[in-house]
Motif scaffolding. Sequence first.
Motif, PDB file in Angstrom:
ATOM      1  N   GLY A  73      43.943  40.052  33.717  1.00 55.66           N
ATOM      2  CA  GLY A  73      44.558  38.692  34.039  1.00 55.66           C
ATOM      3  C   GLY A  73      44.835  38.266  32.931  1.00 55.66           C
ATOM      4  O   GLY A  73      46.243  37.514  33.407  1.00 55.66           O
ATOM      5  N   ILE A  95      38.711  35.048  46.582  1.00 55.37           N
ATOM      6  CA  ILE A  95      39.928  35.963  46.375  1.00 55.37           C
ATOM      7  C   ILE A  95      40.174  36.493  47.545  1.00 55.37           C
ATOM      8  O   ILE A  95      41.022  36.897  47.558  1.00 55.37           O
ATOM      9  CB  ILE A  95      39.071  36.629  45.285  1.00 55.37           C
ATOM     10  CG1 ILE A  95      40.831  37.360  44.427  1.00 55.37           C
ATOM     11  CG2 ILE A  95      38.359  38.072  45.544  1.00 55.37           C
ATOM     12  CD1 ILE A  95      40.662  38.181  43.625  1.00 55.37           C
ATOM     13  N   PHE A 114      42.772  33.536  40.776  1.00 52.07           N
ATOM     14  CA  PHE A 114      41.886  34.401  39.900  1.00 52.07           C
ATOM     15  C   PHE A 114      40.813  34.543  39.707  1.00 52.07           C
ATOM     16  O   PHE A 114      39.643  34.676  39.107  1.00 52.07           O
ATOM     17  CB  PHE A 114      43.476  35.181  39.489  1.00 52.07           C
ATOM     18  CG  PHE A 114      43.138  36.473  38.697  1.00 52.07           C
ATOM     19  CD1 PHE A 114      42.737  38.150  39.220  1.00 52.07           C
ATOM     20  CD2 PHE A 114      42.167  36.489  37.278  1.00 52.07           C
ATOM     21  CE1 PHE A 114      42.506  39.164  38.760  1.00 52.07           C
ATOM     22  CE2 PHE A 114      41.866  37.689  36.988  1.00 52.07           C
ATOM     23  CZ  PHE A 114      42.105  38.976  36.944  1.00 52.07           C
ATOM     24  N   PHE A 174      45.378  42.071  41.928  1.00 51.75           N
ATOM     25  CA  PHE A 174      43.788  41.004  43.343  1.00 51.75           C
ATOM     26  C   PHE A 174      43.517  42.145  43.354  1.00 51.75           C
ATOM     27  O   PHE A 174      42.469  41.899  43.477  1.00 51.75           O
ATOM     28  CB  PHE A 174      45.570  39.971  43.798  1.00 51.75           C
ATOM     29  CG  PHE A 174      45.050  38.330  43.283  1.00 51.75           C
ATOM     30  CD1 PHE A 174      44.129  38.057  43.837  1.00 51.75           C
ATOM     31  CD2 PHE A 174      46.122  38.099  42.992  1.00 51.75           C
ATOM     32  CE1 PHE A 174      44.226  36.349  43.287  1.00 51.75           C
ATOM     33  CE2 PHE A 174      46.234  36.995  42.083  1.00 51.75           C
ATOM     34  CZ  PHE A 174      44.964  36.085  41.917  1.00 51.75           C
TER      35      PHE A 174
END
Length: 463
Positions: free
Chosen positions: A181, A115, A78, A15
């Motif tokens: 991811g 995010i 995400f 992240f």
Amino acid sequence: MNIKLDNKMQLLVLFIISTSLLTVAQSIITTGVVYLMSDFSVSSTQAQWSYSVFLLVVGVMIPLSAYISRRFTARKIFFFSLSVFLIGSIICYFSNSMIVLIIGRILQAIGNGVIMPYVQILLLRTTPEEKWQTYMGLYGLVIAIAPVIGSFLGGFVITVYGWRALFSFFTIATIILLGLGAIFVKDNAPTEDYPLDYLSVALSIIGCAGIMLGFTNVADFGFTHYLVILPIIIGIVTLILFVNRQSKLEKPLINLSILKNKYFSVGTIFICILFACLNGCTAILPIFMQGVGNHSAIFSASVLLPGGLLIIAFNIIGPLLTNRIGIKKVMIMGCVISIIGFATMMMYTQNSSFEFMAITQSIRFIGAGLALMPATTWTLTMVSDKVEDGTAVNNTLRQIFAAIGSSMAVVVMAILAGGAIGHNSASVTGFNQTSLILLILHVIMLILTVLFIDDKEKIENSS
């Protein structure tokens, strides 16, 4: 919602890397504003929308952060944010007009706006409060590296390959992160069935956008034009309605009652002024060096590189110093050093040397680096039991003021320069006077620090 400990580190790392990339996109375009003016035949204030609209949209998205963090898993957040950012990057690369470029920038900003606050919430959720200064310092260190290096490389890429190459890089990097991811972001922790009040969302968007649009239009129409006054009035009225509605909802979009905490409010004001000044400088410095000093984009990026590297270091030094000598002393140091930096900017001329500008910008960056993370962490510790709402309020207001700062700094500089910025003494004077205004704002920050900011333990013992 609690993140599993065995999943925490890989979530945080991926992240933070992703947020760093999306944060690069926010300011990297400033090194290419002069090129956008030429390619699309637009004014400096119109080209500046490529930067200001990003800040505005992020500011509009952040009020949703408390809802998003409660309602959706880390995996969904995400993939949504990076997918939207990817689409925006592709649109920017193929844009054939300023309008199309701005549409792409809006999509990029939506991804960033989702995010960026979430990674901060994720970090604070998974670390003990007594370690917040340290962890936030490390977070600030990583987040600061990408924009600084990106700004320097951006200046080089724009000079050699053109501004479109930036967006090809974002496209490729985002695809790689989406692939990572798919492998590493496995979090599917239980979420809260938190309701979304659509009217609140609409009111926040209209209110923020109205105020920003009005201030941005000042450059083209003056302060008395209806395209300036009307959007600002609509924005203010809508935000008043938004605030009133939040107080009536059982589960508001943003819990504004935390603003009743005097220290949280003071810290938020401090951060808002700091971000307005930081982004104002980010906007006007490339215009001054390229448009007034006739230097290249890589020259302006190189001037800012040493200071950018220093702000990376002081993003971690500031929190560590806070743990040793206390928040008040660190914040005072940061304000005083920043004031010295802005005072030296008032001495800039068309012929100012690379060394002089690099040194003086380094001074300014040291001051900002000392104050930034300690101020943010201290403000959130004042409402540590409501970290989602505190993050939403703090980040929303700082982004709105960042957008206002970037727009108004360019507007004020242009007005003080006589209406147009060019290779002339009037533009130098306009830049020097704008630097004075930013210095005065830092004096206000210093006063707030002396009067109100202190270690949490001292505040609790005195109350």
